[in-house]
Write a protein that holds these residues in place. Structure first.
Motif, mmCIF file in Angstrom:
data_model
loop_
_atom_site.group_PDB
_atom_site.id
_atom_site.type_symbol
_atom_site.label_atom_id
_atom_site.label_comp_id
_atom_site.label_asym_id
_atom_site.label_seq_id
_atom_site.Cartn_x
_atom_site.Cartn_y
_atom_site.Cartn_z
ATOM 1 N N UNK A 34 0.905 -1.336 -0.058
ATOM 2 C CA UNK A 34 0.041 0.045 -0.121
ATOM 3 C C UNK A 34 0.765 1.226 0.111
ATOM 4 N N UNK A 35 0.620 2.440 -0.993
ATOM 5 C CA UNK A 35 1.405 3.325 -0.973
ATOM 6 C C UNK A 35 0.528 4.838 -0.595
ATOM 7 N N UNK A 36 -0.926 4.269 -0.429
ATOM 8 C CA UNK A 36 -1.686 5.473 -0.029
ATOM 9 C C UNK A 36 -2.965 4.943 0.037
ATOM 10 N N UNK A 37 -3.888 5.821 0.602
ATOM 11 C CA UNK A 37 -5.254 5.281 0.668
ATOM 12 C C UNK A 37 -5.865 4.834 -0.613
ATOM 13 N N UNK A 38 -6.279 3.487 -0.734
ATOM 14 C CA UNK A 38 -6.768 2.954 -1.863
ATOM 15 C C UNK A 38 -5.734 2.843 -3.301
ATOM 16 N N UNK A 39 -4.459 2.831 -2.715
ATOM 17 C CA UNK A 39 -3.455 2.987 -3.873
ATOM 18 C C UNK A 39 -2.295 1.939 -3.505
ATOM 19 N N UNK A 128 -19.346 -1.464 -39.522
ATOM 20 C CA UNK A 128 -19.841 -1.871 -38.109
ATOM 21 C C UNK A 128 -20.215 -3.542 -38.520
ATOM 22 N N UNK A 129 -20.081 -4.125 -37.271
ATOM 23 C CA UNK A 129 -19.888 -3.818 -35.848
ATOM 24 C C UNK A 129 -18.444 -3.449 -35.745
ATOM 25 N N UNK A 130 -17.996 -2.916 -34.648
ATOM 26 C CA UNK A 130 -16.738 -2.838 -34.203
ATOM 27 C C UNK A 130 -16.668 -2.818 -32.633
ATOM 28 N N UNK A 131 -15.594 -3.500 -32.243
ATOM 29 C CA UNK A 131 -15.378 -3.740 -30.630
ATOM 30 C C UNK A 131 -14.138 -3.352 -30.362
ATOM 31 N N UNK A 132 -13.995 -2.306 -29.545
ATOM 32 C CA UNK A 132 -12.712 -1.620 -29.006
ATOM 33 C C UNK A 132 -12.354 -2.049 -27.685
ATOM 34 N N UNK A 133 -11.335 -2.485 -27.217
ATOM 35 C CA UNK A 133 -11.277 -2.634 -25.742
ATOM 36 C C UNK A 133 -9.728 -2.337 -25.340
ATOM 37 N N UNK A 134 -9.847 -1.710 -23.987
ATOM 38 C CA UNK A 134 -8.299 -1.838 -23.364
ATOM 39 C C UNK A 134 -8.227 -2.292 -21.998
ATOM 40 N N UNK A 135 -6.937 -2.553 -21.631
ATOM 41 C CA UNK A 135 -6.602 -3.242 -20.382
ATOM 42 C C UNK A 135 -5.699 -2.009 -19.623
ATOM 43 N N UNK A 136 -6.186 -1.123 -18.855
ATOM 44 C CA UNK A 136 -5.505 0.062 -18.539
ATOM 45 C C UNK A 136 -5.904 0.564 -17.094
ATOM 46 N N UNK A 137 -5.138 1.592 -16.618
ATOM 47 C CA UNK A 137 -5.284 1.856 -15.356
ATOM 48 C C UNK A 137 -6.597 2.924 -15.412
ATOM 49 N N UNK A 138 -7.350 2.692 -14.135
ATOM 50 C CA UNK A 138 -8.553 3.704 -14.100
ATOM 51 C C UNK A 138 -8.432 4.252 -12.668
ATOM 52 N N UNK A 139 -9.216 5.291 -12.390
ATOM 53 C CA UNK A 139 -9.170 5.824 -11.208
ATOM 54 C C UNK A 139 -10.576 6.279 -10.769
ATOM 55 N N UNK A 140 -10.844 6.165 -9.283
ATOM 56 C CA UNK A 140 -12.130 6.353 -8.809
ATOM 57 C C UNK A 140 -12.021 7.020 -7.427
ATOM 58 N N UNK A 141 -12.278 8.247 -7.177
ATOM 59 C CA UNK A 141 -11.992 8.518 -5.827
ATOM 60 C C UNK A 141 -12.935 8.293 -4.998
ATOM 61 N N UNK A 142 -12.848 7.122 -4.722
ATOM 62 C CA UNK A 142 -13.852 6.334 -3.596
ATOM 63 C C UNK A 142 -13.979 7.052 -2.236
ATOM 64 N N UNK A 143 -15.217 7.208 -1.680
ATOM 65 C CA UNK A 143 -15.255 7.887 -0.321
ATOM 66 C C UNK A 143 -14.632 7.133 0.574
ATOM 67 N N UNK A 144 -14.647 5.801 0.488
ATOM 68 C CA UNK A 144 -14.219 4.976 1.611
ATOM 69 C C UNK A 144 -13.258 3.877 1.020
ATOM 70 N N UNK A 145 -12.274 4.051 0.436
ATOM 71 C CA UNK A 145 -11.466 3.028 -0.244
ATOM 72 C C UNK A 145 -11.265 1.765 0.940
#
Lengths: 568, 568
Positions: A34-39, A128-145
């Motif tokens: 853990x490096x920080x709250x929720x990180x 069409x059709x077209x399907x694009x995806x990624x596997x990447x970092x996301x961020x949600x500033x959760x109230x209570x990580x």
């Protein structure tokens, strides 16, 4: 890999605030830090597990014809303003400005960005059709990580977005993704259910969640004992509730019910089962442009499901109304009913009450209830699904008995429809040369969350128990006494031989006590260990299964073949 | 992959503000898409190239014994405060607050985070050395994002950090990384030089940059025509400059030089070559705690190198001093010299001037210069390397002739020493049981930047020219007329056969004009194309090399073997 070179700092200390086994053991065994709250940082073994899960997800997405892209962690605020979500997304959307005071967000999801990626580049239904995806970092500033990787703020998701020329084609892709997600979770060796779900902040209609069954799950899911039906509690349906109790037949009349201001009290006072009463639940709703009191009516024996209620009235948020707010709206607590409500008060009635008769409800007058009420003459839009399904209710699909169990959401697939393409003016030309907004779907898998789920569903009191699909190493060779040169030489030769055969093997060559190395093995949880110990002089070693902790003595001439047999 | 399914939106439009070929062609050919200033999405082909480069970097780092980890995009500000960089790092460090007003940064580099990952977990010299690396998204809020992927704000770097028990071991790892980076760039097929470099904001002593030679490079690099010596202009050294001109022998004396306030003027006035004069360059320096005027003295024939000057005085930033600031410091513009400067004025003298005699310099008095000056009696710390090396200077290593060429920095390796471990109190116990700060190195490769570099160094006026190592597909099969069923059937069979043999092949089965498909091929730049065209009736196809654009007719019986031969 030799353990003496591996950075896997194990510890006996339980991280403070850690309650769940996955949080405790992944930290103690040196997978995450853990490096920080929720990180959280991923240490080398955590990264290996991460990559294995990512690879399974990627292979199945590619097999399904989706194409991998990469969008930024940072997204311009103006795209979010265009979709309208900039103002309605809560504080979980982390907003910031750059050195030139331009607005940005840390992307929690990428509908806006992917629409911008495709609009004006896909012009015809032929593309069409077209399907694009990624596997990447996301961020949600959760109230209570909390719960370690299960509810962190920075996390890795596979998020895919599909574009279609028709709703039918969207449904086809949605079903393909349900099959794809099923394969992903099966390959990871997880027990799960695909359940019907509420669409939440993403929007659209029609969505399913993939819930891994786990006693510590945050989500309540409703499952049928008779068929495949499953749903998140927020979206669960049931067969219309019935009763064998006789209805309290009566002509409509106002009854004096002094101080009978709860369902239980008025039921007892009038000798009527709560099934035949109407309960009012008064909420304060926050809308995009105003706040207002809203009343929800359900049977006296039922409970209001808050998410259903929120969806029914289209509010951003619901809270309990205070006594003051109730009074200000002209309502009388304990005596509120759908008939004769003060003008302008918004209300909704559970759909199971439509057309029902012989009911009792508040008269909107202190100390009075109506009896003999028939729920009719309301416009159809008043009637919504509002009730919380409970264990023992009947399945809407087969009539079987519904139960409630705990699950962890690891995937969510949505039929978005045209919500984002309309808002962002993203269109293609159909077969008649007419501009149409894209039909869209979106599909998410929590990749970093799955690491925790692997352990949440497979551990004991000593530590992690990895399965072969996701273990950082399949086998650990433990040299009991590394100062014994013959033992060490044998262990190295077995290590080299297994490595040459493609086995992911770790050699614990550390100059530490045997007990210390053994408890590291139990804490980290590789599927198998080979212990080269005292019996080595007699040509014997022990094969240990982490799952059962059973030790099996065997000759050094057969142990390699036995390992290879078990890894198949 | 079939082109009809591939999302590769090519366009004839040049992105506005795009000047460099890599920026123009990667955008036009559908590898990347700009989503904001300095922010780029990778479309499917861009992602394939990205993964190929990442894989080469990962393999070589793993081979060198480094272990992959993953740190967050978001880092807590308190770690940056601990190292002291929070206040000294400029606006490129994007700082923001979360919903609870806690401070964070978007990590441009991760020295602080990795020290926190290791401290109190590595306790003994026995656990060293250790090298951890990651390949992750970084963010630098560049003042002027430009040149596409070459100077974006969000980018992907491989950043590695090593920990050692001694400086000797750090040097060993530094050399290993130089060899590793050399292999990485050789495997990518790039022409480059490892050059000596300034350490900039990262700090530490001893660093080398890996410069890919490219006419559009942003960096000036100094290279020797006689040996391997190479250096960034900011760090370049030269053999001490000499002259065959006779020195203007004179006893020290103050000379009246009215209105001779430039080196050229005073040289001409006194009939002396600028080599024998001392030039003063007056700067305003911004330090962490103050601002002050600083004077730098170099030979009249030399130019001041700003980065060297900044390092000499330890300033965060240097700007030209204004006339007002010069006057306020008690200096006389045009007549400033090292002798008799007003008290308290900080100054530095180029090291090549130490002990030199018969020089002319300003007398710090209006309209007067000193002649017959000997540069002596200054304390040693006044003498620093301050000059900008120029083409024609002599090599410090071999005496050969130095030239200046353009390069793009793609890698940078640093001997950090104990800067971060000391600041953050990260220690281990040495063999004597004494706590010592770690010796650290850090090593960066610009992974997303390398995508642009591949094209910056390999393109023509029509588009990209990928090499086999990094091309998204090695071969494209172009069906001239997809309505000709026999042509299409043959193309599909060749496509399937090549795919079965492991060739990365794209089938252009789009129902478009041949010319359109051919110019897409030229723009995207796959190494080879097979054109199934008119001659197919005669059993012939054309093999096109993208590099030369030569077309070679050959029988359909031999084309597959020929392709396989070329891909080796």
């Amino acid at each position: 890999m030799r353990f003496s070179n591996l950075y896997a700092p194990t510890t006996k200390e339980t991280p403070k605030d850690a309650q769940l086994p996955s949080h405790i053991f992944l930290t103690r065994a040196g997978f995450i830090q853990q490096v920080g709250s929720g990180l959280y940082n991923f240490l080398p073994m955590g990264k290996i597990v991460f990559d294995k899960i990512r690879q399974v997800v990627k292979e199945e997405m590619d097999n399904a014809g989706a194409q991998e892209v990469q969008m930024g962690v940072v997204s311009p605020a103006d795209l979010w303003q265009e979709s309208g979500r900039y103002s309605v997304f809560g504080k979980e959307l982390l907003r910031f400005s750059d050195r030139k005071e331009n607005g940005f967000v840390l992307g929690p999801t990428h509908e806006e960005v992917v629409v911008d990626m495709v609009r004006n580049r896909i012009n015809s239904y032929k593309q069409l059709p077209l399907h694009l995806y990624q596997i990447t970092t996301k961020f949600r500033d959760e109230a209570r990580p909390r719960f370690g990787l299960l509810r962190g703020r920075e996390f890795t998701m596979k998020d895919g977005y599909s574009f279609h020329a028709s709703q039918e084609d969207l449904v086809r892709e949605f079903n393909l993704m349900e099959a794809t997600y099923t394969r992903i979770l099966e390959r990871l060796g997880l027990k799960f259910r695909a359940v019907e779900a509420d669409s939440g902040a993403i929007g659209g209609s029609g969505s399913k969640e993939f819930m891994v069954l786990a006693p510590n799950g945050e989500d309540d899911i409703v499952v049928c004992d008779g068929c495949n039906y499953g749903a998140n509690i927020e979206a669960a349906k049931r067969a219309k509730k019935t009763t064998t109790l006789e209805a309290p037949q009566a002509n409509p009349a106002k009854f004096h019910t002094p101080n009978q201001n709860t369902i239980e009290a008025v039921g007892a006072y009038l000798h009527v089962d709560p099934f035949y009463t109407i309960k009012a639940v008064i909420k304060k709703a926050v809308f995009q442009d105003k706040e207002a009191v809203v009343v929800f009516f359900v049977r006296g024996c039922d409970a209001l499901q808050e998410t259903k209620a929120q969806n029914a009235c289209g509010a951003l948020e619901l809270t309990d109304a205070t006594a003051e707010e109730i009074e200000k709206a002209g309502l009388i607590a304990g005596y509120c009913g759908p008939i004769g409500l003060p003008e302008g008060v918004e209300f909704y009635i559970d759909q199971e009450l439509e057309g029902e008769a012989n009911l009792i409800c508040g008269a909107n007058e202190q100390d009075y209830h109506w009896v003999g009420v028939k729920v009719a003459s309301f416009k159809p839009s008043r009637f919504k699904d509002l009730v919380a399904v409970e264990a023992g209710d009947c399945c809407v699909a087969c009539g079987g008995k519904l139960g409630i169990t705990k699950g962890i959401e690891v995937g969510h697939i949505f039929q978005l429809g045209q919500k984002y393409s309309k808002a962002m003016n993203a269109t293609f030309l159909d077969q008649n040369g007419k501009a149409q907004p894209f039909w869209m779907g979106c599909y998410g898998v929590g990749v970093s969350r799955l690491i925790a789920v692997m352990i949440e569903t497979s551990h004991d009191e000593k530590g992690c128990i990895w399965n072969l699909q996701t273990a950082p190493y399949a086998v650990e060779i433990i040299v009991s006494n590394t100062k014994d040169e013959e033992s060490l030489a044998y262990a190295v030769s077995l290590y080299e031989s297994l490595k040459a055969k493609g086995v992911e093997v770790l050699l614990d060559d550390r100059n530490e006590r045997f007990g210390f190395k053994m408890s590291d093995f139990e804490l980290i949880g590789f599927p198998y260990a080979v212990v080269v110990g005292k019996d080595f002089k007699e040509g014997k070693v022990e094969l240990v299964s982490r799952k059962t902790l059973e030790k099996e003595g065997m000759g050094i001439d057969v142990v390699e073949a036995e390992i290879l047999r078990r890894l198949v």
